[in-house]
Structures are given as C-alpha cells and as structure tokens.
Design a protein around this motif. Structure first.
Motif, PDB file in Angstrom:
ATOM      1  N   ARG A  54      39.000   0.041  12.708  1.00  0.00           N
ATOM      2  CA  ARG A  54      39.801   1.102  12.195  1.00  0.00           C
ATOM      3  C   ARG A  54      39.226   2.457  12.639  1.00  0.00           C
ATOM      4  NH1 ARG A  54      39.654  -1.800   7.131  1.00  0.00           N
ATOM      5  NH2 ARG A  54      37.652  -0.985   6.644  1.00  0.00           N
ATOM      6  N   ARG A  55      38.159   2.802  12.893  1.00  0.00           N
ATOM      7  CA  ARG A  55      37.361   3.827  13.391  1.00  0.00           C
ATOM      8  C   ARG A  55      37.901   4.006  14.887  1.00  0.00           C
ATOM      9  NH1 ARG A  55      33.077   4.608  16.865  1.00  0.00           N
ATOM     10  NH2 ARG A  55      32.279   2.453  16.328  1.00  0.00           N
ATOM     11  N   HIS A  56      37.789   2.898  15.599  1.00  0.00           N
ATOM     12  CA  HIS A  56      38.400   3.109  17.060  1.00  0.00           C
ATOM     13  C   HIS A  56      39.843   3.425  17.244  1.00  0.00           C
ATOM     14  CE1 HIS A  56      35.010   2.002  19.771  1.00  0.00           C
ATOM     15  NE2 HIS A  56      34.633   1.013  18.566  1.00  0.00           N
ATOM     16  N   ILE A  57      40.519   3.040  16.213  1.00  0.00           N
ATOM     17  CA  ILE A  57      41.931   3.352  16.346  1.00  0.00           C
ATOM     18  C   ILE A  57      42.231   4.916  15.841  1.00  0.00           C
ATOM     19  CG2 ILE A  57      44.315   2.592  15.079  1.00  0.00           C
ATOM     20  CD1 ILE A  57      43.525  -0.204  15.200  1.00  0.00           C
ATOM     21  N   GLN A  58      41.491   5.109  14.765  1.00  0.00           N
ATOM     22  CA  GLN A  58      41.565   6.468  14.182  1.00  0.00           C
ATOM     23  C   GLN A  58      41.400   7.518  15.407  1.00  0.00           C
ATOM     24  OE1 GLN A  58      39.477   6.239  10.707  1.00  0.00           O
ATOM     25  NE2 GLN A  58      41.038   5.484   9.576  1.00  0.00           N
ATOM     26  N   GLU A  59      40.347   7.252  15.892  1.00  0.00           N
ATOM     27  CA  GLU A  59      39.617   8.115  17.013  1.00  0.00           C
ATOM     28  C   GLU A  59      40.460   8.153  18.111  1.00  0.00           C
ATOM     29  OE1 GLU A  59      35.699   6.826  17.988  1.00  0.00           O
ATOM     30  OE2 GLU A  59      34.648   7.494  16.198  1.00  0.00           O
ATOM     31  N   GLY A  60      41.163   6.990  18.522  1.00  0.00           N
ATOM     32  CA  GLY A  60      42.023   7.069  19.792  1.00  0.00           C
ATOM     33  C   GLY A  60      43.292   7.783  19.446  1.00  0.00           C
ATOM     34  N   MET A  61      43.851   7.453  18.309  1.00  0.00           N
ATOM     35  CA  MET A  61      45.131   7.962  17.744  1.00  0.00           C
ATOM     36  C   MET A  61      45.020   9.594  17.909  1.00  0.00           C
ATOM     37  SD  MET A  61      46.963   5.133  15.622  1.00  0.00           S
ATOM     38  CE  MET A  61      48.576   5.998  15.647  1.00  0.00           C
ATOM     39  N   ALA A  62      43.842  10.065  17.355  1.00  0.00           N
ATOM     40  CA  ALA A  62      43.718  11.477  17.030  1.00  0.00           C
ATOM     41  C   ALA A  62      43.399  11.860  18.418  1.00  0.00           C
ATOM     42  CB  ALA A  62      42.440  11.668  16.245  1.00  0.00           C
ATOM     43  N   SER A  67      45.368  -0.181   6.897  1.00  0.00           N
ATOM     44  CA  SER A  67      45.338   1.357   7.286  1.00  0.00           C
ATOM     45  C   SER A  67      46.561   2.083   7.473  1.00  0.00           C
ATOM     46  CB  SER A  67      44.835   1.142   8.876  1.00  0.00           C
ATOM     47  OG  SER A  67      43.370   0.695   8.811  1.00  0.00           O
ATOM     48  N   GLY A  68      47.665   1.479   6.903  1.00  0.00           N
ATOM     49  CA  GLY A  68      48.973   2.151   6.766  1.00  0.00           C
ATOM     50  C   GLY A  68      49.959   1.782   7.977  1.00  0.00           C
ATOM     51  N   PHE A  69      49.665   0.688   8.481  1.00  0.00           N
ATOM     52  CA  PHE A  69      50.674   0.464   9.832  1.00  0.00           C
ATOM     53  C   PHE A  69      51.906  -0.677   9.262  1.00  0.00           C
ATOM     54  CE2 PHE A  69      47.048   2.218  12.116  1.00  0.00           C
ATOM     55  CZ  PHE A  69      47.656   2.504  13.197  1.00  0.00           C
ATOM     56  N   LEU A  70      52.653  -0.545   9.829  1.00  0.00           N
ATOM     57  CA  LEU A  70      53.862  -1.691   9.690  1.00  0.00           C
ATOM     58  C   LEU A  70      53.374  -2.823  10.813  1.00  0.00           C
ATOM     59  CD1 LEU A  70      56.435  -3.123   8.435  1.00  0.00           C
ATOM     60  CD2 LEU A  70      57.742  -1.574   9.982  1.00  0.00           C
ATOM     61  N   VAL A  71      52.880  -3.972  10.203  1.00  0.00           N
ATOM     62  CA  VAL A  71      52.470  -4.646  11.455  1.00  0.00           C
ATOM     63  C   VAL A  71      53.156  -5.738  11.796  1.00  0.00           C
ATOM     64  CG1 VAL A  71      50.171  -6.196  12.018  1.00  0.00           C
ATOM     65  CG2 VAL A  71      50.002  -4.029  10.593  1.00  0.00           C
ATOM     66  N   HIS A  72      53.252  -6.062  12.970  1.00  0.00           N
ATOM     67  CA  HIS A  72      54.128  -7.255  13.793  1.00  0.00           C
ATOM     68  C   HIS A  72      53.293  -7.972  14.522  1.00  0.00           C
ATOM     69  CE1 HIS A  72      58.191  -5.468  12.788  1.00  0.00           C
ATOM     70  NE2 HIS A  72      57.308  -4.140  12.869  1.00  0.00           N
ATOM     71  N   THR A  73      53.438  -9.330  14.540  1.00  0.00           N
ATOM     72  CA  THR A  73      52.292 -10.310  15.292  1.00  0.00           C
ATOM     73  C   THR A  73      53.009 -11.222  16.249  1.00  0.00           C
ATOM     74  OG1 THR A  73      52.402 -11.909  13.656  1.00  0.00           O
ATOM     75  CG2 THR A  73      50.721 -10.243  13.333  1.00  0.00           C
ATOM     76  N   ALA A  74      52.116 -11.671  17.350  1.00  0.00           N
ATOM     77  CA  ALA A  74      52.756 -12.502  18.312  1.00  0.00           C
ATOM     78  C   ALA A  74      51.484 -13.445  18.776  1.00  0.00           C
ATOM     79  CB  ALA A  74      53.277 -11.823  19.521  1.00  0.00           C
ATOM     80  N   PRO A  75      51.853 -14.614  18.737  1.00  0.00           N
ATOM     81  CA  PRO A  75      50.905 -15.587  19.079  1.00  0.00           C
ATOM     82  C   PRO A  75      50.339 -15.931  20.566  1.00  0.00           C
ATOM     83  CG  PRO A  75      52.751 -16.875  18.425  1.00  0.00           C
ATOM     84  CD  PRO A  75      53.165 -15.330  18.230  1.00  0.00           C
TER      85      PRO A  75
END
Length: 127
Positions: free
Chosen positions: A115-123, A30-38
């Motif tokens: 993806r939909r929730h993230i797009q809507e929220g960021m918009a 979805s175009g993000f630079l992703v970092h992860t933490a356990p």
C-alpha cells in the motif's frame, strides 16, 4: 448516505490463487476497483482494455514472464507497475526496472508495504 464507488482501477496479474486473492483484498481495501488475470497475455489485454491506475505483476507466470508483460504494457501505457516476485537476485530487480516496473517488491511482502509503495508512487505521478 450513498456508498462511494472506487474511482481508481487496479489489475492484478498473478497465477497463484492465494496471492491473487490477497492482492485483491489489499487493493480493494485501498479503494481500488480490482480486476485479476492468472496469466501474462490475459493481463496485457486486460490492461489494454481497462487502462488501470496500478498493475501488480508476478514475474513467474505460466505463459510469458512478467518482464515480457511489463515490456508489452509499456508499449501503450504509463500505468504504475509493481512487480511482486520471489526472485531476489539484483539482476532480476535490474531487469524488472529495465522492463518498465516502477517498483520491485520481493515475496513475501507485507500488505502495508505494498500500500505504501502504491500511495507514494501514485502521489509522485500526480494520480
């Protein structure tokens, strides 16, 4: 033509390796630079350091629970927080929102739904 670097950052706070890998794949696609933490404390510090646009957050973490993580993140950040959890009780969802989550999705979830929730929220936030 040069490859465009992602301009948005996401942090995935998830202790399950398979779910963490899936979230990494979905968000990278979805175009993000992703970092992860356990774990929760590492995730809070990663969010503090990176100030991401989006955080996905599991509730059941090995050190502190996702509710506490969200509360700590809200002390210094307005990042968009999506809680992803198997906890389906209405009281857990209410607690998630009270802790600072913007969205609360139950596992198993569909990648398109996330993806939909993230797009809507960021918009809605103008990001």
């Amino acid at each position: 033509m040069p490859i465009k670097e992602p301009s948005r950052t996401a942090v995935v706070i998830e202790d399950d390796d398979d779910v963490r890998d899936l979230l990494h794949t979905v968000l990278t696609g979805s175009g993000f630079l992703v970092h992860t933490a356990p774990a929760g404390l590492a995730g809070v510090e990663m969010v503090r350091r990176l100030m991401p646009d989006v955080v996905t957050l599991d509730v059941g973490l090995p050190d502190i629970d996702g509710f506490e993580v969200a509360e700590r993140i809200r002390r210094f950040s307005t990042t968009f927080i999506v809680m992803l959890t198997a906890r389906a009780a209405p009281s857990d969802e209410k607690r998630g929102f009270e802790a600072g989550a913007n969205r609360y999705l139950r596992k198993p979830f569909r990648p398109a739904e996330l993806r939909r929730h993230i797009q809507e929220g960021m918009a809605a936030a103008g990001v």
